[in-house]
Design a protein around this motif. Structure first.
Motif, PDB file in Angstrom:
ATOM      1  N   ARG A  81       2.874   2.260  -1.717  1.00  0.00           N
ATOM      2  CA  ARG A  81       2.514   2.114  -0.309  1.00  0.00           C
ATOM      3  C   ARG A  81       1.484   1.000  -0.163  1.00  0.00           C
ATOM      4  O   ARG A  81       0.470   1.003  -0.844  1.00  0.00           O
ATOM      5  CB  ARG A  81       1.939   3.418   0.235  1.00  0.00           C
ATOM      6  N   TRP A  82       1.765   0.085   0.731  1.00  0.00           N
ATOM      7  CA  TRP A  82       0.823  -0.976   1.054  1.00  0.00           C
ATOM      8  C   TRP A  82       0.132  -0.606   2.348  1.00  0.00           C
ATOM      9  O   TRP A  82       0.761  -0.140   3.292  1.00  0.00           O
ATOM     10  CB  TRP A  82       1.555  -2.310   1.210  1.00  0.00           C
ATOM     11  N   TRP A  83      -1.167  -0.847   2.393  1.00  0.00           N
ATOM     12  CA  TRP A  83      -1.986  -0.526   3.559  1.00  0.00           C
ATOM     13  C   TRP A  83      -2.537  -1.807   4.170  1.00  0.00           C
ATOM     14  O   TRP A  83      -2.780  -2.784   3.473  1.00  0.00           O
ATOM     15  CB  TRP A  83      -3.132   0.384   3.146  1.00  0.00           C
ATOM     16  N   GLN A  84      -2.761  -1.761   5.477  1.00  0.00           N
ATOM     17  CA  GLN A  84      -3.366  -2.892   6.185  1.00  0.00           C
ATOM     18  C   GLN A  84      -4.305  -2.353   7.260  1.00  0.00           C
ATOM     19  O   GLN A  84      -4.136  -1.227   7.736  1.00  0.00           O
ATOM     20  CB  GLN A  84      -2.292  -3.773   6.825  1.00  0.00           C
ATOM     21  N   ALA A  85      -5.286  -3.160   7.616  1.00  0.00           N
ATOM     22  CA  ALA A  85      -6.181  -2.784   8.710  1.00  0.00           C
ATOM     23  C   ALA A  85      -5.376  -2.790  10.006  1.00  0.00           C
ATOM     24  O   ALA A  85      -4.526  -3.650  10.217  1.00  0.00           O
ATOM     25  CB  ALA A  85      -7.343  -3.765   8.808  1.00  0.00           C
ATOM     26  N   ALA A  86      -5.635  -1.830  10.853  1.00  0.00           N
ATOM     27  CA  ALA A  86      -4.930  -1.744  12.130  1.00  0.00           C
ATOM     28  C   ALA A  86      -5.571  -2.644  13.183  1.00  0.00           C
ATOM     29  O   ALA A  86      -5.052  -2.765  14.291  1.00  0.00           O
ATOM     30  CB  ALA A  86      -4.911  -0.295  12.626  1.00  0.00           C
TER      31      ALA A  86
END
Length: 196
Positions: A81-86
């Motif tokens: 899973r890759w995460w990013q700032a919203a």
């Protein structure tokens, strides 16, 4: 694409639940790293922040639950899973939480952590500045000034300086060989004397 206008920064006005969730050392570091360096996996973030993947995954899920980070759908593959700032910018008014003691305490913790980060970053710079060019050493630095302002003029000053920050942020990155990411902090508050 030189004439392409930059996209407006994604901004979130934090609510009490988001503030309470964000008031945690690892969560602040995770969100800050995603905002500064872009999308990453929990494993990559754990390595960068010198923590373990389990804790990183847990805190990313907590941030996602309140909408501060999201999964990056274009990068995820299978179990990875890759995460990013919203968002690019988060803001709040401290008085938003006057009726919520827990959120008010969270805001105070967040502000104290920002002051700690300023001191830490300044110390890091001072430890290595002599390895930088004369131009960098003369351009970087800190200063202070004592002004006499009421709340309305202080708000106007902060708004004007923030607009200046935004202008520099929105300009295309210059084609300068020495261009680097630069941290800029803004702090302005009444001078409180000892014993007051």
């Amino acid at each position: 694409m030189e004439n392409e206008r930059p996209t407006a920064p994604r901004t979130v006005h934090l609510d009490a639940r988001q503030v309470r969730t964000l008031a945690h050392p690892l969560r602040m570091r995770l969100l800050g790293t995603l905002r500064a360096d872009g999308p990453a996996t929990a494993t990559a973030l754990a390595g960068k922040l010198d923590t373990n993947t389990g804790a990183t995954s847990y805190h990313l899920r907590q941030l996602a639950e309140v909408g501060l980070v999201t999964e990056d759908p274009d990068r995820g593959t299978g179990r990875q899973r890759w995460w990013q700032a919203a968002h690019d910018i988060s803001n709040f008014e401290p008085t938003d939480f006057d009726d919520d003691p827990d959120a008010r305490a969270a805001v105070q913790w967040i502000q104290a952590d920002q002051a700690r980060l300023l001191a830490e970053q300044a110390e890091r710079w001072m430890a290595v500045e002599h390895g930088y060019s004369r131009e960098w050493r003369d351009a970087a630095g800190m200063s202070d000034m004592l002004l006499t302002l009421g709340p309305a003029r202080l708000r106007a000053l902060n708004d004007e300086v923030w607009q200046l920050f935004q202008r520099y942020r929105d300009e295309p990155v210059p084609d300068e060989p020495e261009a680097e990411s630069v941290l800029v902090f803004l702090a302005a508050f009444p001078r409180v004397e000892q014993g007051r």
